[in-house]
Structure formats: C-alpha cells, structure tokens
Design an enzyme around this catalytic site. Structure first.
Site, PDB file in Angstrom:
ATOM      1  N   SER A 125       9.556   2.660   6.268  1.00 28.30           N
ATOM      2  CA  SER A 125       8.048   2.358   6.080  1.00 28.30           C
ATOM      3  C   SER A 125       7.555   3.707   6.742  1.00 28.30           C
ATOM      4  O   SER A 125       7.822   4.800   7.428  1.00 28.30           O
ATOM      5  CB  SER A 125       7.629   1.473   7.089  1.00 28.30           C
ATOM      6  OG  SER A 125       8.175  -0.021   6.725  1.00 28.30           O
TER       7      SER A 125
ATOM      8  N   GLU B 246       7.339  -1.500  11.784  1.00 27.49           N
ATOM      9  CA  GLU B 246       6.147  -2.138  11.583  1.00 27.49           C
ATOM     10  C   GLU B 246       6.918  -3.369  11.009  1.00 27.49           C
ATOM     11  O   GLU B 246       7.903  -3.479  10.377  1.00 27.49           O
ATOM     12  CB  GLU B 246       5.015  -1.636  10.705  1.00 27.49           C
ATOM     13  CG  GLU B 246       5.675  -1.105   9.216  1.00 27.49           C
ATOM     14  CD  GLU B 246       5.474  -2.164   8.220  1.00 27.49           C
ATOM     15  OE1 GLU B 246       5.001  -3.084   8.499  1.00 27.49           O
ATOM     16  OE2 GLU B 246       5.956  -1.777   6.964  1.00 27.49           O
ATOM     17  N   THR B 247       6.388  -4.552  11.379  1.00 26.86           N
ATOM     18  CA  THR B 247       6.827  -5.879  10.971  1.00 26.86           C
ATOM     19  C   THR B 247       6.311  -6.499   9.887  1.00 26.86           C
ATOM     20  O   THR B 247       6.641  -7.455   9.256  1.00 26.86           O
ATOM     21  CB  THR B 247       6.618  -6.934  12.179  1.00 26.86           C
ATOM     22  OG1 THR B 247       5.260  -6.749  12.728  1.00 26.86           O
ATOM     23  CG2 THR B 247       7.396  -6.411  13.420  1.00 26.86           C
TER      24      THR B 247
ATOM     25  N   MET C 179      -3.712  -7.585   6.016  1.00 29.02           N
ATOM     26  CA  MET C 179      -3.969  -6.554   6.711  1.00 29.02           C
ATOM     27  C   MET C 179      -5.115  -6.462   7.468  1.00 29.02           C
ATOM     28  O   MET C 179      -5.234  -6.204   8.427  1.00 29.02           O
ATOM     29  CB  MET C 179      -3.987  -5.336   5.606  1.00 29.02           C
ATOM     30  CG  MET C 179      -4.698  -4.017   6.072  1.00 29.02           C
ATOM     31  SD  MET C 179      -2.967  -3.200   7.068  1.00 29.02           S
ATOM     32  CE  MET C 179      -2.110  -2.635   5.620  1.00 29.02           C
ATOM     33  N   ALA C 180      -6.189  -7.114   6.699  1.00 30.78           N
ATOM     34  CA  ALA C 180      -7.675  -7.112   7.578  1.00 30.78           C
ATOM     35  C   ALA C 180      -7.562  -8.080   8.964  1.00 30.78           C
ATOM     36  O   ALA C 180      -8.056  -7.545   9.889  1.00 30.78           O
ATOM     37  CB  ALA C 180      -8.715  -7.691   6.741  1.00 30.78           C
TER      38      ALA C 180
ATOM     39  N   CYS D 126       0.788  -1.110  -0.118  1.00 35.55           N
ATOM     40  CA  CYS D 126      -0.118  -0.005   0.195  1.00 35.55           C
ATOM     41  C   CYS D 126       0.898   1.340   0.084  1.00 35.55           C
ATOM     42  O   CYS D 126       0.351   2.440  -0.213  1.00 35.55           O
ATOM     43  CB  CYS D 126      -0.959  -0.240   0.981  1.00 35.55           C
ATOM     44  SG  CYS D 126      -0.204   0.134   3.002  1.00 35.55           S
TER      45      CYS D 126
ATOM     46  N   ARG E 222       4.335   1.439  -1.044  1.00 36.57           N
ATOM     47  CA  ARG E 222       5.428   1.529  -2.092  1.00 36.57           C
ATOM     48  C   ARG E 222       5.182   0.438  -3.264  1.00 36.57           C
ATOM     49  O   ARG E 222       4.739  -0.510  -3.279  1.00 36.57           O
ATOM     50  CB  ARG E 222       6.716   1.064  -1.457  1.00 36.57           C
ATOM     51  CG  ARG E 222       6.898  -0.318  -0.819  1.00 36.57           C
ATOM     52  CD  ARG E 222       8.071  -0.564   0.051  1.00 36.57           C
ATOM     53  NE  ARG E 222       8.037   0.344   1.071  1.00 36.57           N
ATOM     54  CZ  ARG E 222       8.833   1.299   1.340  1.00 36.57           C
ATOM     55  NH1 ARG E 222       9.858   1.449   0.475  1.00 36.57           N
ATOM     56  NH2 ARG E 222       8.942   2.240   2.463  1.00 36.57           N
TER      57      ARG E 222
END
EC number: 1.2.1.70
Length: 449
Positions: free
Chosen positions: A121, A126-127, A207-208, A59, A61
């Site tokens: 990021s 963030e992992t 992501m959800a 989302c 890059r």
C-alpha cells in the site's frame, strides 16, 4: 515458479501507484457494482481458460485475480485481459503493457497475501485494504464469478493479514490515506493560523467516514455533504462526539463550497463534484484534499486554492514507510511462510492423493490379514496368489462408488470439507486433515464485518 502439478494455476495482473500515474488509474477505476459485473462478465465471455476471476479497484490500484484452467498459457491470458481493458477503458494496449505487473502460481499467491496485508500500500500498514479486498471477493463470489479456487486463496489471505497485524507493529502508526491527509491538514491549520477548526467533507463512504473520525480526533468540527441522510444518522451513532458533525444534502454544495478553508472530497462519482464554475474569490486561502479516484475536484483556476491529490500525499507517506522497515521485514517473513503453508494445505486437499491413499490403505489391510491367515494356516500357502486377486477385486469393488463420487465432487465448493472428513476418518495424513477441518472455507471472514 511453475509447479509440476494439477493444482489450480493462480494468476494476477496489477496496476498500482508504483507503476501507473493517477490519470491512468482514474481511467481504470471501477466505482459501481453494475460496471464491475459487466466487466467480469466480459472476461468470462472472452477468456474461456479463466476459471474464476475477481477485480480489486481502489484509489491506488486496479488488480485482476484469477485461477486458470490446467495448461492455460499465462502470456495469452495477459494479452487477452489487456485487450479487454484497452477496449473497455479506451486505452492503448501498449500503455497498459508498460504499467502492468503479472504474477503466476506462488508469486501470484505471495502478491495477493502482500496486498491484503497492506505491504504493497501507499501507506504501509493501513487497514482499509483488507476490507476492500473482502468486499471485492464477496461481490465476485455472490455474482458467481469465483468459487473454490479464489475462496481458498482469499480466505488464506485474510488469515495472513490478521496474523501480520497481530504479530507486527505495522498498523500502530498512521494507518490510511485519510489519516495522512488529516495530519497534513492539521499542519496547515497550525501554520496558517486558521481560527476555526472546521472542515467541509464531501461524501459519506468508507474513506470519507475515516476522514471524519480523524478530524474529530483532532478536535475539528465537520459539515458533511451527502445524498443519504439515513446513512448519516447511522454513522453518527458510532461517534463519541456526534454533535460536532452536521449534515446537508449535496445539492446545497454551492452554498458551502466557498465558506471553508479546509475541504476533503471522497466519493465514488466518476465525474467532478467540485467544478470551477462554483468558485468565488475569497479573502482566505483554501486547502483541498481530493482523496477520490477518479478525482472529484476539477483543477482550481483560483490562485488561493491549494489542491492535494492522492499522489500528492506520497512524499508525506515516505516517513511512515521508513518508520516501519523492521515491521515490514517481519511481515514479509510471515507472508512468505503463509505462501508455503497455503500450497501445503492445498495439496493436502486434492482428491487424487486421497483416492490413492485409500486404495493403499485397503491393500495394506488386506495383505496384513492374508499374512495372518497364512501364518495360522487358515488357508494353504499355494492359494496365496489367488486370494490376493480376490481381495484386490473386493476392495476395488468396495471403493469404486466412493472414488467416482470423490472425482465428481472435486470441483464443487464442498469438496474441501469432504476430503478433510475422509482423511480424518481414515487417519490419512492426520495433521493436514485436522488443519483442513479447522478451516470452514465457506463461512469466509468477510461475513464478520
């Protein structure tokens, strides 16, 4: 920095949230394996100087990682790739040129390590990005668009990312866009005095799933709309409170879209999932978070719907970045050191130095034994030159087949293991050989997840 060596030339093109708008990133985004394979095949067909290639599309890059043939002109490769992108995505080369960041050689390696370690990021630390890079690499490797060069690079990048996580506190606070979105939703919930801690989540991808876990952690209940009930059943097995989550097929979206004050949408669809024609007036205000690229929610026409996109969350991320400056500095030190170690390791695995070292070892051994023989008068001194020639021819003959085999296997996947074994057997640069021996490149870390 241009390296005077025959080592692989690494090359990256990057379009990120720092240089490109959400609207343009939407056009570049690739959300299906079929489209990704077609794009990589186009690069392979039209860029003969690109040996290996992979694409990272998230989302925030769109990046191309490649290794180039020796002597390839990097600007020519950049122009060729921008032309392919422009044609493929129906964009102008000039617009892409304004947003692209190109890196080569050591700066390219440093860039890949930084991205994998989440230093580039939107939410530093963030992992999720490491997993996304593993998936991107895995796809390119299995579809035979990348081999030894990018495997070496990505394997080392995963090691670097793990080291950054373990040696800094960079991943200890809010660690993803999803967590920032849920945190903002909680603030809205408290400010708006919403009665029921319930949310509607559209999608069941990575992501959800992160959104759902963060919601449950904040004591929310969630209704998930998706297409795969079996995937939902597998997912809830991971949850501590599965009863707080329910599932409906996304075909029932119209029945629920106007019932919830909080909505999160994160699917891989290239089209709008939530459209204005579905909306009805409500007496309550609604707060929607569109975490997808391309966006999944059409810009609402109703005044009481407040929509947050990925880029809208950036101001909420700044505090996160400021709180991590010390960890970032330490992390960049680790990345810088890893870049140096990577090139040292790569150089230790090159075939030509091994062949040279083997011949030198044979020459020294032969000369040593000849001097012993002369000292003990096993042979007359006047025969020394002739014996040297005989020994030289003998070890050349002995090493001929191994030399041919090493050169023949230099570009094969197993060459790293082969070179490491030879260096270990003949005690050639023992420290580097042991290091190479400890890295089984073709059991790469992505298999662990």
């Amino acid at each position: 920095m241009e390296l005077e060596t025959h080592l692989s030339k690494y090359f990256t093109l990057a379009f990120t949230h720092k240089s490109m708008s959400l609207e343009m990133r939407e056009k570049l985004a690739i959300n299906s394996n079929a489209t990704l394979k077609e794009f990589l095949q186009t690069i392979k067909n039209h860029c003969p100087n690109i040996k290996e290639c992979m694409v990272l599309s998230t989302c925030n890059r769109f990046e191309i990682y490649a290794s180039l043939k020796h002597g390839a002109n990097t600007n020519e490769q950049k122009n060729a790739l921008l032309k392919i992108l422009a044609q493929n995505k129906k964009m102008s080369v000039s617009d892409l040129e304004k947003c692209v960041l190109m890196n080569t050689d050591e700066s390219a390696v440093h860039h890949v390590f930084s991205v994998c370690s989440s230093l580039d990021s939107l939410v530093v630390g963030e992992t999720q990005i490491t997993g996304q890079m593993k998936n991107a690499y895995k796809f390119a490797f299995e579809e035979k668009f990348c081999s030894k060069d990018l495997t070496r690079l990505l394997h080392f990048a995963f090691k670097c990312a793990a080291k950054v996580r373990n040696l800094t506190g960079i991943s200890k606070q809010g660690v993803s866009i999803s967590s920032v979105a849920v945190k903002e939703a909680l603030n809205i919930f408290e400010k708006e005095r919403i009665k029921d801690k319930k949310a509607l989540v559209i999608g069941l991808g990575e992501m959800a799933q992160l959104v759902i876990k963060h919601l449950l952690n904040k004591q929310f209940e969630a209704l998930i709309l998706g297409r795969n009930a079996a995937k939902f059943e597998d997912f809830i097995k991971e949850l501590e409170e599965p009863k707080k989550v329910s599932f409906q097929n996304i075909e029932n979206l119209n029945a629920y879209i106007n019932e919830y004050e909080l909505l999160f949408c994160a699917t891989s669809s290239p089209h709008f999932i939530v459209q204005n024609r579905m909306l009805k007036e409500t007496i309550f205000r609604r707060f929607w978070f569109d975490l997808a690229v391309p966006r999944n929610i059409e810009k609402p026409v109703l005044d009481n719907i407040f929509l947050y996109s990925v880029d809208d969350l950036e101001p909420m991320v700044r505090e996160n970045v400021e709180n991590r400056q010390e960890s970032r500095m330490r992390a960049y030190e680790i990345v810088g050191l890893a870049t140096m170690e990577f090139y040292q390791w790569i150089q230790s695995l090159e075939v030509e130095p091994v062949i040279k070292d083997l011949r030198e070892l044979a020459r020294i051994s032969a000369q040593k034994e000849l001097q012993k023989a002369l000292k003990k008068r096993y042979v007359p001194k006047e025969y020394e030159n002739n014996i040297e020639k005989i020994l030289h021819n003998a070890f050349n003959t002995f090493l001929h087949n191994p030399t041919i085999a090493l050169k023949k296997n230099a570009q094969k996947e197993e060459s790293d293991v082969l070179v490491g074994a030879i260096k270990n057997l003949f005690n050639l640069d023992k420290s580097n050989a042991n290091h190479a021996q400890n890295l089984n490149l073709y059991k790469c870390e992505y298999y662990e997840e």
